[in-house]
Structure formats: C-alpha cells, structure tokens
Design a protein around this motif. Structure first.
Motif, short mmCIF file in Angstrom:
data_model
loop_
_atom_site.label_atom_id
_atom_site.label_comp_id
_atom_site.label_asym_id
_atom_site.label_seq_id
_atom_site.Cartn_x
_atom_site.Cartn_y
_atom_site.Cartn_z
N SER A 208 0.84 -1.19 0.00
CA SER A 208 0.00 0.00 0.00
C SER A 208 0.88 1.24 0.00
N ASN A 209 0.27 2.40 -0.23
CA ASN A 209 0.98 3.67 -0.22
C ASN A 209 1.51 3.93 1.18
N ASP A 210 2.84 3.98 1.33
CA ASP A 210 3.44 4.14 2.65
C ASP A 210 3.04 5.44 3.32
N VAL A 211 2.87 6.50 2.53
CA VAL A 211 2.51 7.79 3.10
C VAL A 211 1.15 7.72 3.77
N GLN A 212 0.18 7.14 3.07
CA GLN A 212 -1.16 7.00 3.66
C GLN A 212 -1.13 6.10 4.88
N THR A 213 -0.28 5.03 4.84
CA THR A 213 -0.16 4.14 6.00
C THR A 213 0.37 4.88 7.21
N ILE A 214 1.37 5.75 6.99
CA ILE A 214 1.94 6.54 8.10
C ILE A 214 0.89 7.43 8.73
N ILE A 215 0.13 8.14 7.91
CA ILE A 215 -0.87 9.06 8.44
C ILE A 215 -2.01 8.31 9.10
N ASN A 216 -2.45 7.19 8.51
CA ASN A 216 -3.53 6.42 9.11
C ASN A 216 -3.12 5.83 10.47
N THR A 217 -1.88 5.36 10.55
CA THR A 217 -1.38 4.83 11.83
C THR A 217 -1.34 5.92 12.89
N ALA A 218 -0.88 7.11 12.47
CA ALA A 218 -0.81 8.23 13.41
C ALA A 218 -2.19 8.63 13.91
N ARG A 219 -3.20 8.56 13.06
CA ARG A 219 -4.54 9.02 13.43
C ARG A 219 -5.33 7.97 14.20
N THR A 220 -4.90 6.71 14.09
CA THR A 220 -5.67 5.66 14.79
C THR A 220 -5.00 5.17 16.07
N GLU A 221 -3.66 5.07 16.05
CA GLU A 221 -2.96 4.51 17.20
C GLU A 221 -1.88 5.43 17.77
N GLY A 222 -1.08 6.02 16.90
CA GLY A 222 0.09 6.76 17.35
C GLY A 222 -0.22 7.95 18.24
N TYR A 223 -1.32 8.63 18.01
CA TYR A 223 -1.63 9.85 18.77
C TYR A 223 -1.92 9.57 20.24
N LYS A 224 -2.37 8.35 20.55
CA LYS A 224 -2.79 8.03 21.93
C LYS A 224 -1.63 8.18 22.92
N GLN A 225 -0.42 7.86 22.46
CA GLN A 225 0.74 7.95 23.34
C GLN A 225 1.16 9.40 23.61
N LEU A 226 0.64 10.35 22.80
CA LEU A 226 1.05 11.75 22.90
C LEU A 226 -0.01 12.65 23.52
N LEU A 227 -1.16 12.09 23.86
CA LEU A 227 -2.24 12.92 24.41
C LEU A 227 -1.85 13.58 25.72
N SER A 228 -1.08 12.85 26.54
CA SER A 228 -0.70 13.42 27.83
C SER A 228 0.25 14.61 27.66
N ILE A 229 1.08 14.57 26.61
CA ILE A 229 2.02 15.68 26.37
C ILE A 229 1.27 16.94 25.94
N TYR A 230 0.20 16.76 25.15
CA TYR A 230 -0.51 17.90 24.57
C TYR A 230 -1.84 18.20 25.27
N SER A 231 -1.92 17.85 26.53
CA SER A 231 -3.09 18.23 27.35
C SER A 231 -4.40 17.81 26.71
N ARG A 232 -4.41 16.58 26.23
CA ARG A 232 -5.61 15.98 25.64
C ARG A 232 -6.07 16.68 24.35
N ASN A 233 -5.20 17.46 23.73
CA ASN A 233 -5.54 18.11 22.44
C ASN A 233 -5.32 17.08 21.34
N MET A 234 -6.43 16.48 20.87
CA MET A 234 -6.36 15.35 19.95
C MET A 234 -5.74 15.77 18.60
N GLU A 235 -6.14 16.92 18.06
CA GLU A 235 -5.63 17.35 16.76
C GLU A 235 -4.13 17.58 16.80
N LEU A 236 -3.68 18.21 17.88
CA LEU A 236 -2.25 18.46 18.03
C LEU A 236 -1.48 17.15 18.21
N ALA A 237 -2.04 16.22 18.96
CA ALA A 237 -1.39 14.91 19.17
C ALA A 237 -1.31 14.12 17.87
#
Length: 663
Positions: free
Chosen positions: A84-113
């Motif tokens: 599959s397109n690696d670029v789309q895979t990177i963004i989809n992973t970030a929007r589904t799983e990767g952001y969860k680990q960063l929510l605490s850093i960004y004060s629960r700001n989901m878009e920023l995470a």
C-alpha cells in the motif's frame, strides 16, 4: 531466481529491484550505476525509488531492450507483492494509534497529538527503510498528503516537514517541534478593536506616498509614545493589519489609479467580443522587437539622416477574427502611416467596419486625417477615439502574442519591452551583441526587417488558435479562415471609385477635346471621356479626378461629392521609330464618332420637341370677349381682338359723321 520482495506493486506501478535486474543479466552493474545517475538529473528512462531498503526501478521506465530480456509484464504481475501507499499508511497509523501515546504531552488536544504522531511515525519509517534526508521524493509525497487531509500544526512545504522529522530523529523533543502557532501571543486580540490604532493605520496607508510596513510601524510606535500609550503593536501586527482585506479595501488608492496592485478593487463590466467580422476594427502602432538596422530617415528638423533605427508597424486588426487586415511599416507613428494602414485594410477587404477605434496618434489633427475621418463618418462608420489602452485591449494583447509565440522563434528577436520583468523577457546581452554584429556585417536593412516581420504576420494569420492559445483551445480555425467565413452584415461596402476618392490622389481637372490631361510625378497622362452625357454636361467644368496609388490606368471623376464616372487611360500615339503605335488614333476617332452621333441625336430631339411645341392656328374670338378676357387668353388673341374692336369703333364713327352731313 530472485522473486520474493524483488517484484512489487506500489502505487499501481510495477517495480523491479536492482538485484533482480542484475540477476536476470538484463544489464551490468557499471552501466546501471551510470544510468541511475543520469536519471536523477534528467529523468526519463531508469526512473527509480528507494523503498524497503532496496532500489526499485519502474518497469515502464526501463529501456525496451532491457524489458525484452525480462519475463512478460503479465508474468511479473502474477508474482508481484502489493504494497500500500506508505505515506497513507503513516498518516492512518498516526490518526488511529500513534496519537494516543502523545495525548498526555498535549493536554488531551487530539488534533495536536495526531499531527505530532505523523512526525514520529514518519521518523520511524525513515529509520526502518533507510530513507535519506537528502532525498525529497518521500517528503514531497508526505507533505502533499498532509495538505490533502488538512492536518493542522504541520508545515505546508516538504523542506520544513523534512527538517522537523530529521530533528525529531536526532533527539529533539516532539513538543518543541509541533505546537500551536503563536501560543500566548495576544497582540491580535489586544489591538483588534482599537479604533485609535486603526485610524492611524488608515491615515498612513490612505496617502499615495505608499509607505512601507516598516515605516508605518515606526510612525505608529512614535505616536504611541507621544500619546503615552503603555503598549505598542508589534511589527508583525502592523504588517498583518496592512495586508488585511479591510484595510486594502479602504486604502485602495494607496498605489494610485490604474496600478496592478489595486485592480481587484476597480469596477469591472464583463464584455463580449464582436459577433461578426467587420463589427469593429482597431488600429495601433508598436515597435517590432527585432534587431535594429541601418536606415535613412527624416529627422524632426526635416533633414535626411542615416543611422541605426528600429522598425515600426502600424496595424489594423479585426476584433472578431483577430485577423490583421492591413499594416504599414515606418520608423515612427504618424498620420500618413495610419492612413496607409487603414487604406490597405479597406483595399484588402472591400468594406468599412461598423466601428473604428483609434487613439490620438501623432498627426491626428492634420488635414489629411480630418479628410479620412470625415469620409468614414459620412459612410456611417462609428469613429471612437480613446485615450485608454483598455479600449484597444485586443490589439494591445495581440502585439504580446506576436512576441511570445511568433517572434520568439526568430534569431533576430531581442526580447520584450524594457519594462517587462518576466524571466524570459529579454535575451542575454552577449546574444544581442553577437546578433547586432551579424546584422551589421551582413548589411541588414529596412527591406530585410520588413521581410522578417511579414513572416511573423503570415505565420500568425495562418496558424490555428488551438496551436498556442489555452483560452481558444477549441478553435481549430486560423484568423484568416475566421474572417473569410464569417458573415459581415454590419459593414459598409466600398467600391473602387469610392476607395480612390477617400484614399487616392485627388486633383482638379477639366474635360477638353473629349479627354482629361493631367500630370502625375511630372509625367503626362491622358484619359478618354467616352460617355457622351459626361462630355456634354462637364466639358470646361472643374472636376475632381481620383487615382489609385497603385494603378494609374483608370481615373474616377467627381463633381464635388457626386460620382461622375470612371475612364480608362489612353497611351499617346507614337508616330516614329520601331515602337510605332497608332492605336490611340483609332480610340479617339471612335470617341469622336460617338460624340458626333450623340450630338446629331440631341439636335434632332430638340428640333422634334420644338415642332411639337409650335402653336396651332388661333380660333376666332369676338372683339368684345377678347377685351373683357384680357390676361386670360394668349397675347396674340388679345391683340387681334383689340385690333378688331378698334376698327369697329372707327367704322361706327365714320358712319355717324356721314349721316349728319346728309342734312
């Protein structure tokens, strides 16, 4: 044979690894290394990508001889692994799983995470697949996908995005790389509704002195200090405020009237083009942008001077078809050049347009142009004089088209006007110098410049619009074809004698001996008058004769503005020498016989009318009635009645006397 992982489908493209191509002995390593280097510089064949820690070549970009040494495309597709397109895979992973680990850093700001997760996932991908930060392909795709998906807080350009991924890979904390822009900056909110600052800003912008943003900031800072204001807006706030739509609308005269920087605030009325050929003609002059030549010309003091000059053209162009109908070459625009260009257009088309648009060119107030203008108005042409270049926008843009499309191909073309700022506007100084040296060495002159320009005009007239115009990409006809095939319901036809009366030589002459004798360029010319009515009515009368500049074989006579007739030239008889030619004798003899016959017929007609008008024998009128109806009967009847009455009276008196004498 290598297969697994060496033949892949990626982004709907079939890719083959470098190892696979070498294993199939389709080429050798040394040649492949050089081909890759060339592909990086010029593109074309051997297009490749660095994926999955391998170098892959696009199957469609392989040379034909290499593809012939490989299995068929169908065979390769059958064993290819689809990624599959690696670029789309990177963004989809970030929007589904990767952001969860960063929510605490960004004060629960989901878009920023989510945006921060894209950077972390991209960094992990680059490390796993050995993607170099010196290559742009991956980061260009990533930046494009980020813009398409509308992710906030990330750079829009691939270079800035690459720098953030690289800095994160090198150990910079993610919250230092991805955060809200201008966080904590309250300048915009603080001064947004400050009427005092807005008033100062408007006063400084509304003047046509066109102050820079930095100057306006310094002025506002000085005013703030003078009025003891505690806070002063930042240079960024002043710059943003000056660039806002509200301020640009209010201070739209900042750059002056007619500037391209405020053209979006000027009123505009959409206009349609002419519907038929001949609905409107436009005339204008411009320099032909080819190298100068040595020519002889008359300067403003009336002296003939020889020097380097540029060719100038005055052209008449039809608005509907875009066809150049007539033109005149000269060294500067003047009344005679304009008249000659217009005359050429009328001669070539045989009509006058419904409307003619021109400007106040040098010589517009001369007697020669006043005559032409008056004649055209008499014919019904609407004469529109305009000082605004937009009124003749079609012909102004046409000059640009000639330069950009047709002159560009000429070795003698030196570039656009001096005010043009386009990258391709001017040829290099070295090239122009070499071109001028060539022109001087080869005697490039006025006639050569005309031939070169005629080539431009011919190429334009016979090239379909679709060949070069995006606006008229669907028009497959040439300007010449459009003008030829278009109806012309609004034009005014011009016959030859009318053309000569308007544009030709006009001289006063008289008919004598059934001929007109005149001199043109100190040479005598004779024209036989073979129309009897014209000779009878106008012999000895001052008439205006008109000639075509290009043809002296026929003369056209006018009595004031009334057309009299057209007559052919007669070559004088030659009595002597080997070129003896007495045909003129026969022609003039035939004219004399025709006149004598006409004269005899006219005399006989007058005699016949006289006989018809002769009075018949008068009827008898009694003397008493004749005297009483005096003034109501013919004079000779009245005279006869008066004579008879007198005789009767005298006879009565004699008789009475005789009676008295009897006694």
């Amino acid at each position: 044979m290598l297969t697994s992982g060496h033949i892949i489908n990626y982004d709907s493209e079939l890719l083959l690894s470098q190892d696979y191509i070498l294993d199939m002995k389709a080429t050798d390593y040394n040649y492949l290394r050089v081909a890759k280097s060339r592909a990086n510089k010029t593109g074309g064949t051997w297009k490749h990508e660095q994926l999955l820690n391998r170098c892959y070549f696009y199957y469609t970009a392989l040379p034909a001889n290499v593809r012939n040494m490989l299995p068929t495309r169908q065979s390769l597709q059958a064993v290819a692994i689809t990624y599959s397109n690696d670029v789309q895979t990177i963004i989809n992973t970030a929007r589904t799983e990767g952001y969860k680990q960063l929510l605490s850093i960004y004060s629960r700001n989901m878009e920023l995470a989510m945006s921060a997760a894209v950077v972390t996932e991209a960094s992990r991908y680059c490390q796993q697949n050995g993607i170099s930060f010196k290559k742009s392909a991956f980061f260009e795709k990533l930046a494009t996908e980020i813009n398409l998906q509308g992710l906030k807080y990330l750079p829009k350009t691939w270079r800035n995005l690459r720098d953030k991924v690289r800095e994160y890979t090198e150990g910079t904390a993610i919250n230092e790389l991805v955060n809200t822009k201008n966080e904590g900056n309250a300048n915009r909110a603080t001064y947004k509704n400050n009427d005092l600052l807005k008033g100062w800003l408007l006063e400084l912008m509304d003047t046509q002195r066109n102050y820079s943003h930095a100057f306006i900031y310094r002025k506002i800072r000085l005013l703030c200090s003078q009025y003891n204001l505690k806070e002063c807006p930042s240079p960024r706030w002043v710059s943003d405020a000056c660039g806002s739509s509200e301020m640009n609308f209010l201070a739209q005269q900042r750059y002056g009237a007619g500037s391209r920087f405020n053209n979006k605030y000027r009123g505009y009325t959409p206009m349609q083009s002419a519907i038929y050929a001949g609905d409107c003609w436009q005339i204008d002059g411009t320099r032909v942008n080819i190298i100068d030549h040595r020519g002889t010309y008359t300067d403003r003091n009336g002296k003939k001077v020889t020097g380097q000059k540029f060719l100038y053209i005055v052209a008449v162009r039809d608005v509907m078809s875009g066809m150049p109908l007539g033109w005149e070459y000269c060294y500067e625009e003047n009344a005679q050049a304009v008249i000659n260009a217009l005359a050429a257009a009328v001669r070539n088309t045989g009509y006058l347009p419904y409307e003619f648009i021109y400007d106040r060119f040098p010589g517009h107030n001369t007697a020669e142009w006043a005559w032409i203008e008056g004649q055209m108005r008499t014919k019904g042409v609407i004469m529109t004089v305009s000082h605004d270049p937009n009124a003749k926008a079609n012909i102004e843009r046409w000059f640009g088209t000639l330069q950009d499309v047709f002159m560009m191909n000429s070795d003698l073309y030196y570039g656009q006007g001096v005010r043009s700022t386009r990258r391709w506007a001017h040829r290099s100084k070295e090239y122009v110098t070499a071109m001028r040296q060539w022109a001087i060495k080869n005697g490039f002159n006025f006639d050569d410049a005309i031939r070169e320009t005629d080539g431009f005009l011919d190429a334009y007239s016979n090239t379909p619009y679709s060949n070069y115009s995006r606006k008229f990409a669907n028009i497959e006809q040439t300007p010449a074809q459009l003008h030829e095939t278009s109806d012309k319901p609004n034009t005014y036809p011009v016959q030859l004698h009318e053309f000569c009366y308007m544009f030709g030589i006009r001289k006063e002459v008289s008919i004598r001996n059934y001929m007109i004798q005149t001199q043109i360029d100190n040479a005598p010319y004779y024209y036989g008058i073979d129309e009897c009515e014209v000779a009878e009515r106008y012999t000895g009368v001052k008439l205006t004769n008109c000639f075509d500049y290009d043809d002296y074989s026929r003369v056209h006579l006018y009595d004031g503005a009334q057309y009299v007739g057209s007559f052919d030239a007669i070559t004088p008889a030659q009595r002597f020498g080997p070129d003896k030619d007495m045909r003129a004798v026969g022609k003039l003899k035939a004219i004399n016989e025709k006149m004598e016959s006409h004269r005899a017929k006219r005399k006989q007609a007058i005699h016949n009318r006289k006989e018809a008008a002769m009075p018949t024998e008068p009827e008898e009128v009694s003397p008493e009635i004749g005297i009483l109806t005096a003034g109501r009967i013919p004079k000779y009847n009245y005279e006869d009645a008066e004579t008879a009455f007198q005789k009767e009276e005298w006879a009565a008196e004699t008789e009475e006397t005789n009676i008295r004498n009897q006694y």
